[in-house]
Design a protein around this motif. Structure first.
Motif, short mmCIF file in Angstrom:
data_model
loop_
_atom_site.label_atom_id
_atom_site.label_comp_id
_atom_site.label_asym_id
_atom_site.label_seq_id
_atom_site.Cartn_x
_atom_site.Cartn_y
_atom_site.Cartn_z
N SER A 167 38.16 -0.36 25.93
CA SER A 167 38.26 -1.74 25.41
C SER A 167 39.72 -2.16 25.31
CB SER A 167 37.61 -1.85 24.03
OG SER A 167 36.24 -1.62 24.10
N MET A 168 40.55 -1.30 24.77
CA MET A 168 41.97 -1.62 24.63
C MET A 168 42.60 -1.82 26.01
SD MET A 168 44.32 -2.11 22.21
CE MET A 168 43.77 -1.33 20.72
N ARG A 169 42.24 -0.96 26.96
CA ARG A 169 42.77 -1.07 28.32
C ARG A 169 42.34 -2.37 28.98
NH1 ARG A 169 40.52 3.07 30.15
NH2 ARG A 169 42.14 4.52 29.49
N ALA A 170 41.06 -2.71 28.87
CA ALA A 170 40.55 -3.95 29.49
C ALA A 170 41.24 -5.17 28.89
CB ALA A 170 39.04 -4.05 29.32
N ALA A 171 41.41 -5.18 27.57
CA ALA A 171 42.08 -6.32 26.92
C ALA A 171 43.55 -6.39 27.32
CB ALA A 171 41.94 -6.20 25.41
N ALA A 172 44.22 -5.24 27.34
CA ALA A 172 45.64 -5.21 27.72
C ALA A 172 45.83 -5.67 29.16
CB ALA A 172 46.20 -3.81 27.51
N GLN A 173 44.93 -5.26 30.05
CA GLN A 173 45.03 -5.69 31.44
C GLN A 173 44.88 -7.21 31.56
OE1 GLN A 173 42.04 -3.16 33.21
NE2 GLN A 173 43.57 -1.66 33.87
N ALA A 174 43.92 -7.77 30.83
CA ALA A 174 43.72 -9.22 30.86
C ALA A 174 44.96 -9.94 30.33
CB ALA A 174 42.49 -9.61 30.05
N LEU A 175 45.54 -9.42 29.26
CA LEU A 175 46.74 -10.03 28.67
C LEU A 175 47.93 -9.91 29.61
CD1 LEU A 175 46.23 -8.74 25.03
CD2 LEU A 175 46.27 -11.16 25.73
N CYS A 176 48.12 -8.75 30.20
CA CYS A 176 49.24 -8.55 31.13
C CYS A 176 49.10 -9.44 32.34
CB CYS A 176 49.34 -7.09 31.54
SG CYS A 176 49.98 -6.01 30.26
#
Length: 151
Positions: free
Chosen positions: A126-135
């Protein structure tokens, strides 16, 4: 505590969780690991729409709002999650596949430095998916913080 907040509607626990997270972040700041003063805002990984409808609230939104007050850092509700399966019971690989392209941004945060919070870190999907979207949308820096870690 997480289960009580999420599943038993013990919303009074949100500020307690936020206080614990604030203490951890303050400690990490003291070690020089992070600089809270450089953060522009606090956001959270949203619950699924199904979970929101069942509960009537997003538990991490409550924690994020309380943490924002504790740290005097603005709160932003920037992420939304498309329909996904419940992560509980899924393997690491299934979690990553389940969340692929599932998180989008509701507002522009290009160039921002964000504190991104969640309740439990299991595989990090979840953290990875959110961070990827933000980046992908131009966020300059993301610091992740969770209340709990499953080993």
């Amino acid at each position: 505590m997480v289960s009580a907040l999420k599943d038993e509607h013990e919303t009074r626990l949100a500020p307690v969780m936020a206080a614990a997270m604030a203490c951890s972040l303050d400690e990490a700041s003291g070690w020089g690991r992070i600089q809270l003063s450089s953060l522009d805002a606090i956001s959270f990984i949203p619950a699924t729409q199904k979970a929101y409808m069942r509960r009537g609230f997003d538990h991490m939104e409550l924690v994020a709002r309380a943490l924002s007050e504790f740290l005097s850092i603005p709160y932003v509700d920037v992420l939304y999650k498309q329909k996904t399966a419940d992560q509980r019971g899924l393997s690491r690989q299934q979690r990553q596949i389940n969340l692929r392209n599932s998180i989008s941004l509701a507002s522009d945060v290009c160039g921002a430095q964000l504190l991104l919070i969640d309740d439990v870190l299991t595989t990090g999907a979840s953290m990875r998916a959110a961070a990827q979207a933000l980046c992908y949308k131009g966020v300059k820096k993301i610091i992740g913080c969770t209340f709990s870690r499953v080993w």
